[in-house]
Write an enzyme that holds these catalytic residues in place. Structure first.
Site, PDB file in Angstrom:
ATOM      1  N   LYS A   1     -16.104  -9.693   6.746  1.00  0.00           N
ATOM      2  CA  LYS A   1     -15.080 -10.555   6.152  1.00  0.00           C
ATOM      3  C   LYS A   1     -15.650 -11.912   5.748  1.00  0.00           C
ATOM      4  CE  LYS A   1     -10.785  -8.447   7.021  1.00  0.00           C
ATOM      5  NZ  LYS A   1     -10.836  -7.142   7.691  1.00  0.00           N
TER       6      LYS A   1
ATOM      7  N   CYS B   1     -11.403  -1.982  13.985  1.00  0.00           N
ATOM      8  CA  CYS B   1     -11.671  -3.410  14.189  1.00  0.00           C
ATOM      9  C   CYS B   1     -11.853  -3.805  15.656  1.00  0.00           C
ATOM     10  CB  CYS B   1     -10.548  -4.240  13.606  1.00  0.00           C
ATOM     11  SG  CYS B   1     -10.148  -3.814  11.925  1.00  0.00           S
TER      12      CYS B   1
ATOM     13  N   CYS C   1      -8.907  -2.113   3.411  1.00  0.00           N
ATOM     14  CA  CYS C   1      -8.811  -3.307   4.255  1.00  0.00           C
ATOM     15  C   CYS C   1     -10.065  -3.576   5.069  1.00  0.00           C
ATOM     16  CB  CYS C   1      -7.594  -3.248   5.160  1.00  0.00           C
ATOM     17  SG  CYS C   1      -7.344  -1.635   5.847  1.00  0.00           S
TER      18      CYS C   1
ATOM     19  N   SER D   1      -7.539   1.761  -2.815  1.00  0.00           N
ATOM     20  CA  SER D   1      -6.305   1.031  -3.011  1.00  0.00           C
ATOM     21  C   SER D   1      -6.653  -0.337  -3.594  1.00  0.00           C
ATOM     22  CB  SER D   1      -5.596   0.858  -1.669  1.00  0.00           C
ATOM     23  OG  SER D   1      -4.685  -0.213  -1.743  1.00  0.00           O
TER      24      SER D   1
ATOM     25  N   GLU E   1     -13.568 -12.804  -6.957  1.00  0.00           N
ATOM     26  CA  GLU E   1     -12.274 -12.287  -7.442  1.00  0.00           C
ATOM     27  C   GLU E   1     -11.162 -12.468  -6.409  1.00  0.00           C
ATOM     28  OE1 GLU E   1     -14.954 -10.607  -6.776  1.00  0.00           O
ATOM     29  OE2 GLU E   1     -14.537  -8.766  -5.683  1.00  0.00           O
TER      30      GLU E   1
ATOM     31  N   GLU F   1     -16.659 -11.046   2.374  1.00  0.00           N
ATOM     32  CA  GLU F   1     -15.463 -10.800   1.564  1.00  0.00           C
ATOM     33  C   GLU F   1     -14.821 -12.113   1.107  1.00  0.00           C
ATOM     34  OE1 GLU F   1     -11.994  -9.509   3.686  1.00  0.00           O
ATOM     35  OE2 GLU F   1     -11.401  -8.141   2.095  1.00  0.00           O
TER      36      GLU F   1
ATOM     37  N   GLU G   1       2.051   1.655  -3.402  1.00  0.00           N
ATOM     38  CA  GLU G   1       0.986   2.143  -4.278  1.00  0.00           C
ATOM     39  C   GLU G   1       0.775   3.645  -4.081  1.00  0.00           C
ATOM     40  OE1 GLU G   1      -2.802   0.143  -3.758  1.00  0.00           O
ATOM     41  OE2 GLU G   1      -3.809   1.476  -5.184  1.00  0.00           O
TER      42      GLU G   1
ATOM     43  N   GLU H   1       0.828  -1.206   0.000  1.00  0.00           N
ATOM     44  CA  GLU H   1       0.000   0.000   0.000  1.00  0.00           C
ATOM     45  C   GLU H   1       0.868   1.265   0.000  1.00  0.00           C
ATOM     46  OE1 GLU H   1      -3.397  -0.637   2.347  1.00  0.00           O
ATOM     47  OE2 GLU H   1      -4.233   1.353   2.012  1.00  0.00           O
TER      48      GLU H   1
END
Ligand code: SF4
Ligand code: SF4
Ligand code: SF4
Ligand code: FES
Ligand code: FES
Lengths: 151, 570
Positions: free
Chosen positions: B356, B500, B297, B317, B364, B359, B280, B277
């Site tokens: 999650k 979190c 994230c 990102s 993908e 996710e 990036e 990251e």
């Protein structure tokens, strides 16, 4: 009036216009179609769940279209005394729906109403705009059959 | 001004409610619909108190104080009224405690016990509602709903999603998505904050415990677990330990005793995320690509953007979230190193997060097989530890397996809002200057506020940054981006308020005190580690040498980066 112009009359993002807008759509379509609710949410800028919550909270709103024939059964006092409950029950079992519902083929809806000012011919029902009075269990069955046959 | 509560004179501020004053004074008044920080609805009446001269009981959560007011919070009349309310709630409640997810941790259950309800005095018709099991993350059991409306307020006012609302009226009232659909057909982001705020068992995570036990019992599978940064500072609460107690080693020991073959650390992958990251970010700045870059994230946040701001997808990102990166490395680098067929590997992520679960199923995120096979929450792991008959607090501390188990302080702070940003800055500074930051701790983006912003200068470039948590708080910044007015380079977003550590899968109930303690513990882990910057993680350096080459390489893109999908708002 097409539906585009319904929305044009209401400025966007004004939550206080939700109920008037829904009323307007119901007048136009006879009920509140789902795709219109989405448009309302988009136009007013509030979540669809809230639009749906309001639409299902108020008795005045209908989420399903009415049948071709809307049967209003008078449940006023005079009609009650003359057996309107029996009339209602027979209608419900003949059509397989409860008051407030519409048949699957969208032919019939049953609604109950308070006195409609025709007490002299109680018990009374109104099908669309036509009055039928002095009903008996027999005559109501005949009447419904007539409408079913007519289609 | 002064008011009297239970014959004791106490001081009160004008504008406060009776409940607020009582709380400050340590006088407990039970509540159900009240939600701290939100305007009271006064709907459940559980918090009723007696106020002299009022001639009736008043809801203390919505009743403002006045000078000289005399309040009784626990008179016989008050107790009787509260008991009746509980009995009425129970009258149309499925009396299911023995098999309910909230057994032992339910406000209605504990109130019934507290008020000595010993029989079902009223027999009522049960409320009907459609059990909604369709989503991969959240299950709704409307029959248990007591219509307190907390989930609705949280979803609309804290998360700005509005996936659910009170629908219908009177006896038919229920909480549901529009058109009474299933949650998986609307724009719910699966943050799970509605679960966190539900006082009863009407909302719960979709459990993946069974699938994990099956994999453990399947001798053909190599079960590899990983634990997220925020789990280790919270799970102790489930076993009577103090909030904020750091129990990393005990979790590792518990997983091994449950039969998990290998235990890795998501903190390792957090370090890896930082490498990718930070790289990036620098690339976007130097090549003048889309800015601000926004972190990716938090899968609840990602889904929110896909539903509500799909035109801004380029700002996200492309980095996968840490546990997905870990999964991808387990099934490629680690599998190859160990000579294991990746098909035989079952990756379990232990996460503080509900989103999650969704996710992990995104097509993908995986090539021939998903990067992650199952996600269980902190709460689910606690249940599994109990089922396994382990005495958690007496377990020894064990270490993670190599090589995907080493981590730095930068990986640790992913668990708090602002942590990803801070960790990324540490490494971006190094990548841009070849030197570590002079001061590692970056206080402007620490703390429990929903929006934190700052400016850092690295190599003469002034970076404008913000860390935002709680989805409501991100809207203004996104609208600015849409209008071309945003001055930020880098924005961190966490769907759950405070990040979190307060995720939808964390131990219940979540209170401000616990959030504070969990946060402190995370920073304590960071401070206590010998290495505090991701680029110093030796296993990470080795991973790049042996496999990935360098951040942003072709292999890295193939395995560690992803793309996003336009979704509908309705
Ligand atoms: S929600 Fe609470 S009271 Fe209801 S069944 Fe579950 S544990 Fe019992
Ligand atoms: S998970 Fe989040 S978005 Fe979905 S209903 Fe619950 S609070 Fe709303
Ligand atoms: S689902 Fe839970 S939080 Fe939502 S209204 Fe029902 S009881 Fe309250
Ligand atoms: S009561 Fe039926 S018409 Fe008056
Ligand atoms: S907590 Fe005060 S009315 Fe519900």
């Amino acid at each position: 009036m097409n539906n585009q112009s319904i929305f044009e009359a209401y400025p966007r993002n004004d939550a206080s216009l939700l109920i008037p807008l829904l009323q307007n759509i119901q007048t136009e379509f006879g009920y509140l179609p789902e795709d219109q609710l989405e448009k309302v949410a988009e136009h007013i800028g509030i979540p669809l769940s809230r639009v749906y919550g309001v639409a299902t909270f108020y008795n005045q709103f209908r989420l399903k279209p009415l049948g071709k024939y809307v049967i209003r059964v008078c449940r006023g006092t005079a009609c009650h005394v003359k057996g309107s409950l029996d009339i209602l029950r027979i209608l419900e079992s003949e059509l397989g729906i409860k008051a407030g519902e519409t048949t699957k083929d969208f032919m019939f809806s049953i609604e109950t109403v308070a006195c409609i000012g025709a007490c002299s011919i109680a018990p009374v029902i109104v099908i669309n705009d036509e009055y039928f009075g002095g009903l008996t269990p027999k005559s109501i069955q005949k009447l419904i059959k007539k409408f079913k046959d007519k289609g | 001004m002064n008011i009297t509560i239970n014959n004791i004179e106490v001081w009160a501020n004008p504008g406060e409610t009776v409940l607020e004053v009582a709380e400050r004074e340590g006088i407990r008044i039970p509540t159900l619909c009240y939600l701290k920080g939100f305007s009271p609805t006064g709907s459940c009446r559980m918090c009723m108190v007696e106020v002299e001269d009022q001639g009736r009981l008043v809801p203390s959560c919505a009743f403002p104080v006045y000078d000289g007011m005399k309040v009784k919070t626990n008179s016989p009349e008050v107790r009787r009224a509260r008991k009746t309310i509980i009995e009425l709630l129970l009258a149309n409640h499925p009396q299911d405690c023995l098999v309910c997810i909230r057994n032992g941790n339910c406000d209605l259950q504990s109130l019934a016990a507290e008020y000595g309800v010993r029989s079902y005095r009223y027999v009522g018709q049960r409320r009907k509602g459609k059990l909604d099991l369709a989503s991969p993350a959240i299950e709704r059991d409307p029959e248990k709903c007591i219509l307190c409306g907390r989930c609705v307020r949280v979803c609309h006012e804290m998360q700005n999603v509005g996936a659910i609302d009170l629908i219908n009226r009177g006896f038919n009232s229920t909480v549901a998505p529009a058109m009474d659909r299933s949650l998986n057909t609307v724009a719910c982001v699966y943050c799970g904050q509605c679960i966190v705020h539900c006082p009863v068992g009407a909302l719960r995570e979709k459990s993946d415990q069974k699938r994990v036990w099956e994999a453990i019992n399947n001798t053909d599978k190599l079960v590899v677990a990983q634990i997220a940064p925020a789990v280790r500072v919270a799970i102790g609460e489930e076993f009577g330990l103090q909030p904020g107690e750091i129990v990393t080693g005990k979790i590792v020991a518990a997983l091994r005793r449950m039969g998990v073959d290998t235990v890795f650390d998501t903190n390792f992958a957090a370090d890896l995320t930082i490498m990718e990251e930070a790289n990036e970010l620098i690339e976007r700045i130097t090549l003048q690509k889309t800015l601000p870059m926004i972190t990716s994230c938090s899968p609840g946040w990602v889904k929110y953007l896909e539903h509500f701001y799909p035109d801004l997808m380029d700002h996200l990102s492309t980095c996968k979230s840490p546990h997905e990166m870990e999964g991808a490395m387990i099934k490629s680098y680690y599998a190859r190193k160990m000579g294991i067929n990746p098909e035989k590997i079952f990756v379990v992520s232990v996460m503080p997060c509900i989103a999650k679960k969704f996710e992990a199923q995104r097509p993908e995120l995986g090539k021939e097989f998903q990067d992650v096979d199952a996600v269980i929450t902190t709460r689910e792991l606690a249940r599994m530890i109990r089922v396994a008959g382990l005495d958690f607090s007496r377990l020894p501390d064990e270490g993670f397996d190599d090589p995907l188990g080493e981590s730095t302080g930068a990986g640790a702070i992913f668990g708090v809002a602002g942590g990803v940003m801070e960790a990324a800055l540490r490494t971006a500074h190094y990548m841009m200057t070849g030197k570590d930051m002079p001061v590692i701790d970056f206080s402007p983006i620490r703390g429990l506020q929903g929006v934190k912003e700052s400016t850092v200068e690295i190599n003469g470039i002034k970076l404008k940054i913000a860390a935002v948590s709680g989805l409501k708080n991100i809207d203004v910044l996104l609208k600015d981006i849409q209008a071309g007015k945003s001055e930020y380079h880098f924005i961190e977003v966490m769907a759950c308020p405070n990040g979190c550590i307060n995720g939808g899968g964390q131990p219940l109930p979540s209170t401000p005190e616990k959030i504070q303690k969990r946060t402190e513990a995370i920073y304590k882990i960071d401070k206590g580690l010998p290495k505090r910057c991701s680029h110093h993680n030796q296993s990470i350096q080795k991973l790049y040498q042996e496999f990935l080459e360098k951040p942003g390489s072709h292999t890295a893109h193939d395995l560690l980066h992803t793309h996003y999908i336009r979704r509908n708002r309705y």
